[in-house]
Design a protein around this motif. Structure first.
Motif, PDB file in Angstrom:
ATOM      1  N   LYS A  27      43.311  30.567  27.396  1.00 40.06           N
ATOM      2  CA  LYS A  27      41.747  30.272  28.199  1.00 40.06           C
ATOM      3  C   LYS A  27      41.342  31.359  27.929  1.00 40.06           C
ATOM      4  CE  LYS A  27      45.598  27.111  30.904  1.00 40.06           C
ATOM      5  NZ  LYS A  27      44.935  25.755  31.008  1.00 40.06           N
ATOM      6  N   LEU A  28      39.647  31.269  28.230  1.00 45.37           N
ATOM      7  CA  LEU A  28      38.773  32.539  28.123  1.00 45.37           C
ATOM      8  C   LEU A  28      38.973  32.388  30.077  1.00 45.37           C
ATOM      9  CD1 LEU A  28      36.991  34.018  26.764  1.00 45.37           C
ATOM     10  CD2 LEU A  28      35.115  32.014  27.472  1.00 45.37           C
ATOM     11  N   THR A  29      39.295  34.049  29.953  1.00 43.74           N
ATOM     12  CA  THR A  29      39.544  34.645  31.519  1.00 43.74           C
ATOM     13  C   THR A  29      38.199  35.255  31.483  1.00 43.74           C
ATOM     14  OG1 THR A  29      40.653  36.847  30.342  1.00 43.74           O
ATOM     15  CG2 THR A  29      42.064  35.150  31.821  1.00 43.74           C
ATOM     16  N   CYS A  30      37.596  35.870  32.653  1.00 51.30           N
ATOM     17  CA  CYS A  30      36.166  36.179  32.777  1.00 51.30           C
ATOM     18  C   CYS A  30      36.148  36.542  34.204  1.00 51.30           C
ATOM     19  CB  CYS A  30      34.951  35.249  32.469  1.00 51.30           C
ATOM     20  SG  CYS A  30      34.968  33.911  33.906  1.00 51.30           S
ATOM     21  N   THR A  31      35.647  38.118  34.318  1.00 57.79           N
ATOM     22  CA  THR A  31      35.740  38.257  35.877  1.00 57.79           C
ATOM     23  C   THR A  31      33.789  38.875  35.789  1.00 57.79           C
ATOM     24  OG1 THR A  31      35.196  41.191  34.499  1.00 57.79           O
ATOM     25  CG2 THR A  31      37.000  40.348  35.292  1.00 57.79           C
ATOM     26  N   PHE A  32      33.386  38.254  37.136  1.00 54.25           N
ATOM     27  CA  PHE A  32      31.844  38.856  37.731  1.00 54.25           C
ATOM     28  C   PHE A  32      31.479  40.409  37.493  1.00 54.25           C
ATOM     29  CE2 PHE A  32      28.187  38.797  40.104  1.00 54.25           C
ATOM     30  CZ  PHE A  32      27.700  37.742  39.056  1.00 54.25           C
ATOM     31  N   ASP A  33      30.223  40.433  36.567  1.00 54.38           N
ATOM     32  CA  ASP A  33      29.460  41.938  36.649  1.00 54.38           C
ATOM     33  C   ASP A  33      28.652  42.288  37.610  1.00 54.38           C
ATOM     34  OD1 ASP A  33      28.746  44.277  36.014  1.00 54.38           O
ATOM     35  OD2 ASP A  33      28.701  44.237  34.292  1.00 54.38           O
ATOM     36  N   TYR A  34      29.429  43.164  38.718  1.00 53.99           N
ATOM     37  CA  TYR A  34      27.655  42.896  39.319  1.00 53.99           C
ATOM     38  C   TYR A  34      26.471  43.913  39.445  1.00 53.99           C
ATOM     39  CZ  TYR A  34      30.250  40.744  43.724  1.00 53.99           C
ATOM     40  OH  TYR A  34      30.737  40.033  44.513  1.00 53.99           O
ATOM     41  N   ASN A  35      26.978  44.741  37.799  1.00 58.34           N
ATOM     42  CA  ASN A  35      25.068  45.607  37.279  1.00 58.34           C
ATOM     43  C   ASN A  35      24.417  44.135  36.805  1.00 58.34           C
ATOM     44  OD1 ASN A  35      26.723  47.618  37.761  1.00 58.34           O
ATOM     45  ND2 ASN A  35      27.730  47.809  36.585  1.00 58.34           N
ATOM     46  N   ASP A  36      25.100  42.737  36.087  1.00 58.83           N
ATOM     47  CA  ASP A  36      24.074  41.877  35.910  1.00 58.83           C
ATOM     48  C   ASP A  36      24.292  41.120  36.248  1.00 58.83           C
ATOM     49  OD1 ASP A  36      25.971  41.606  34.717  1.00 58.83           O
ATOM     50  OD2 ASP A  36      25.936  41.710  32.864  1.00 58.83           O
ATOM     51  N   TYR A  37      24.882  40.527  37.689  1.00 61.10           N
ATOM     52  CA  TYR A  37      25.241  39.645  37.927  1.00 61.10           C
ATOM     53  C   TYR A  37      25.200  38.175  37.213  1.00 61.10           C
ATOM     54  CZ  TYR A  37      25.252  38.823  42.948  1.00 61.10           C
ATOM     55  OH  TYR A  37      25.461  39.052  44.733  1.00 61.10           O
ATOM     56  N   ARG A  38      26.381  38.669  36.023  1.00 60.55           N
ATOM     57  CA  ARG A  38      27.137  37.120  35.465  1.00 60.55           C
ATOM     58  C   ARG A  38      28.307  37.761  35.784  1.00 60.55           C
ATOM     59  NH1 ARG A  38      24.460  36.776  29.888  1.00 60.55           N
ATOM     60  NH2 ARG A  38      26.522  35.990  29.850  1.00 60.55           N
ATOM     61  N   TYR A  39      28.957  36.303  34.986  1.00 55.13           N
ATOM     62  CA  TYR A  39      30.307  36.650  34.192  1.00 55.13           C
ATOM     63  C   TYR A  39      30.220  36.653  33.140  1.00 55.13           C
ATOM     64  CZ  TYR A  39      33.343  34.667  38.683  1.00 55.13           C
ATOM     65  OH  TYR A  39      34.116  34.271  39.223  1.00 55.13           O
TER      66      TYR A  39
END
Length: 263
Positions: free
Chosen positions: A123-135
């Motif tokens: 399964k593909l895990t991802c995290t949200f990056d507030y530097n470029d405002y995207r997962y």
């Protein structure tokens, strides 16, 4: 941080992990007991399926919002527990929510501070990056348990820039994209890639170093702890160079000596 045992949870849909060889590698490298386990989802129930479906990411441009899953989504998650290879398409899961769900599946008697759990999943895990405002897709979620996503290993580090340019050209011209994949074959990790067996060693080392020191990554390209953002760097650090740098070698040497005394 002392480690008594490392538990490795299999992803049966990805035999290239070769858990048996990985156990041997980690025992030799860290001099601790390493225990092979079946899939973390082997005995998961409908509630776990509901939680996973609720952790799906649908808008990669906004921070995580809990999703109310449909019965069909829960059913798909339930089916993946017994046959994870049946997953169609790539579904994104919030990495931190996913990790919390996994933590709840670890047996209580094994969930102690000196036991490290490393879970493989396709399964593909991802995290949200507030530097470029995207997962962003992630190959590794460092915690205990740590999560290593084989899909993340393939998809998260970027392929060569020219690969994307050529793919776009073929798409716009209505041409088959297989020729592009063949052109760049070997320059990036693909699904069912035999090199994955070696690559996962490095990601396991990163998870373990995080548990030991709180720092999983190395800035040096010449180190298996390098946090590669490009496939070429991943293949270089893990396969072509294939070892940790002198700084982390020294940290490992001192840690194993202390850990041996405490065991």
């Amino acid at each position: 941080m002392r480690i008594s045992r490392i538990f490795l949870y299999d992803e049966p849909a990805v035999p290239q992990i070769n858990l048996e060889n990985l156990v041997t590698f980690l025992k030799r490298t860290f001099r601790v007991s390493v225990i092979r386990k079946e899939s973390i989802f082997a005995h998961a129930d409908r509630e776990t399926a509901r939680q996973l479906a609720a952790a799906r990411v649908f808008n990669y441009r906004t921070p995580f919002e809990m999703h109310t899953p449909t019965d069909e989504e829960i059913k798909i998650e339930m089916q993946s527990f017994s046959n994870s290879a049946s997953n169609d398409g790539i579904v994104l899961y919030d990495g931190f929510e996913f990790q919390k769900i996994i933590a709840g599946l670890v047996p209580e008697k094994e969930s102690t501070i000196d036991n490290l759990h490393v879970v493989f999943t396709n399964k593909l895990t991802c995290t949200f990056d507030y530097n470029d405002y995207r997962y962003h897709g992630r190959a590794l979620i460092c915690a205990n348990p740590s999560i290593i996503s084989t899909t993340g290993i393939v998809e998260a580090p970027a392929k060569p820039k020219d690969y994307y340019i050529d793919m776009m050209k073929n798409y716009t011209q209505g041409l088959n994209v297989d020729s592009v994949k063949e052109k760049y074959h070997g320059q990036y990790l693909d699904y069912a890639d035999e090199r994955l067996e070696t690559i996962v060693e490095g990601y396991c080392m990163q998870a373990i170093f995080y548990h030991i020191t709180g720092e999983p990554f190395c800035d040096l390209l010449n180190c298996r702890l390098h946090n590669a953002h490009w496939q070429r760097d991943l293949l270089y650090s893990q396969i072509e160079f294939g070892k940790i740098c002198s700084k982390h070698e020294d940290i490992l040497r001192r840690w194993t000596a202390l850990n041996d005394l405490n065991c």
